[in-house]
Write an enzyme that holds these catalytic residues in place. Structure first.
Site, PDB file in Angstrom:
ATOM      1  N   LYS A 123       0.813  -1.220   0.000  1.00 45.25           N
ATOM      2  CA  LYS A 123       0.000   0.000   0.000  1.00 45.25           C
ATOM      3  C   LYS A 123       0.843   1.265   0.000  1.00 45.25           C
ATOM      4  CE  LYS A 123      -4.446  -1.754   1.383  1.00 45.25           C
ATOM      5  NZ  LYS A 123      -5.433  -1.976   2.438  1.00 45.25           N
ATOM      6  N   ARG A 139      -3.786  -9.937   5.028  1.00 45.26           N
ATOM      7  CA  ARG A 139      -4.193  -9.944   3.613  1.00 45.26           C
ATOM      8  C   ARG A 139      -3.021  -9.445   2.771  1.00 45.26           C
ATOM      9  NH1 ARG A 139      -6.241  -6.283   0.006  1.00 45.26           N
ATOM     10  NH2 ARG A 139      -7.771  -7.054  -1.481  1.00 45.26           N
TER      11      ARG A 139
HETATM   12  C1  7PJ Z   1      -8.311  -4.148   1.801  1.00 44.20           C
HETATM   13  C2  7PJ Z   1      -9.387  -4.893   1.354  1.00 44.20           C
HETATM   14  C3  7PJ Z   1      -8.003  -4.129   3.196  1.00 44.20           C
HETATM   15  C4  7PJ Z   1      -9.854  -5.615   3.492  1.00 44.20           C
HETATM   16  C5  7PJ Z   1      -8.480  -3.889  -0.333  1.00 44.20           C
HETATM   17  C6  7PJ Z   1      -5.493  -2.913  -1.845  1.00 44.20           C
HETATM   18  C7  7PJ Z   1      -6.804  -2.253  -1.904  1.00 44.20           C
HETATM   19  N1  7PJ Z   1     -10.164  -5.633   2.181  1.00 44.20           N
HETATM   20  N2  7PJ Z   1      -9.476  -4.722   0.007  1.00 44.20           N
HETATM   21  N3  7PJ Z   1      -8.811  -4.877   3.992  1.00 44.20           N
HETATM   22  N4  7PJ Z   1      -7.731  -3.529   0.730  1.00 44.20           N
HETATM   23  N5  7PJ Z   1     -10.598  -6.320   4.348  1.00 44.20           N
HETATM   24  O1  7PJ Z   1      -5.353  -4.144  -1.677  1.00 44.20           O
HETATM   25  O2  7PJ Z   1      -4.483  -2.154  -1.994  1.00 44.20           O
HETATM   26  O3  7PJ Z   1      -7.074  -3.482   3.706  1.00 44.20           O
HETATM   27  S1  7PJ Z   1      -8.210  -3.372  -1.978  1.00 44.20           S
END
Ligand code: 7PJ
Length: 283
Positions: A223, A257
């Protein structure tokens, strides 16, 4: 230090959280994420990527058909379904044992995905977008990852308290819809409507969110909170991702994640051995 939680999943064995850190591998099914060779190639490419992430230690696969990055164009329901459903169908047909989560804030997409065999809803609107989302989750008894994303936040209010108040509202919305709070996973939403300083404050003070009594998911992979600090591109952010992942684990995170599953899984195993001893000493 890490509280243990057991999350019931529809049609699958429950998810054990807190015994060891879990890795959620990111599968983006957006046109820019695979060279466009048509539907068949898109599904084949997604399956190959999932197989690789599972071999590298992924515990959960998170499928998303709409980019939520700042500035990304919104995607219609049908287009999102056309992207994610063939991939979910193919994964279920393969007999994937790892739970699938569906990264969507659209109730219709969540409903279809769960009916097809996905077992977790990942809602970046924290059940505070479409009112039907909590109903869909309750209908299926599907756990929800409720993420903090509040662009209407009062900038004068203390930041961590505002995140916790928002997540407490998400919990109340779930319970009012008939989804018990033990089916929720909380996520402070790194990078969503937050300044650089706020993102790092959130990581430093993540342990305070344990007061809400629910498991925590941390998503910092590649990020801009890393890129702005290091002045580098997404593919150059692995070291920064590992640092934030290990810190997030020390501060009480349960699920991570990430794009780079092997690196995160290795780093988390080392971190776990440091906090709790190597596996042979844990019994
Ligand atoms: C997240 C997400 C996060 C959860 C994305 C990216 C943007 N879902 N979906 N938490 N980020 N739960 O991966 O840069 O931080 S999309």
């Amino acid at each position: 230090m890490h509280a243990t939680h057991t999350i019931s999943l529809p049609g699958r064995p429950p998810l054990l959280l807190g015994q060891r850190p879990l890795v959620m591998g990111i599968l983006n099914v957006t046109p820019d994420s695979f060279s466009d060779g048509g539907q068949h190639n898109r599904v084949a490419g997604a399956l190959a990527h999932v197989r690789q992430m599972l071999a590298e230690g992924a515990d959960i696969i998170d499928i998303g058909g709409e980019s939520t990055r700042p500035g990304a164009a919104p995607v219609g329901v049908q287009e999102e379904l056309d992207r994610v459903m063939p991939v979910i169908d193919a994964l279920i047909a393969e007999g994937i044992t790892a739970p699938i989560s569906i990264d969507t804030y659209k109730p219709l997409v969540a409903d279809q995905a769960i009916q097809a065999g996905a077992s977790i809803i990942n809602d970046v609107h924290g059940l505070q977008g479409a009112p039907e989302m909590a109903e869909v989750a309750a209908l299926h008894g599907a756990p929800v990852i409720v993420m903090h994303w509040d662009n209407a936040r009062d900038p004068a209010a203390p930041f961590i308290g505002a995140v916790m108040d928002y997540l407490a509202r998400s919990i109340a919305i779930a319970e009012r819809a008939g989804l018990h709070r033990d089916r929720l996973i909380l996520d402070p939403g790194f990078g969503f409507g937050k300044s650089l300083a706020e993102n790092y404050q959130l990581l430093d003070r993540l342990a305070e969110l344990q007061a809400l009594g629910l498991p925590l998911l941390v998503g910092t992979s590649r990020k801009s909170m890393i890129g702005k600090l290091l002045d580098n591109q997404p593919e150059e952010r692995l070291a920064g991702t590992i640092a934030t992942t290990v810190l997030g684990y020390i501060k009480g995170g349960h699920i991570f994640r990430v794009h780079d599953v092997r690196a995160a899984s290795d780093a988390l195993r080392v971190a776990q051995a440091t906090l709790y001893g190597p596996p042979e000493n844990r019994g």
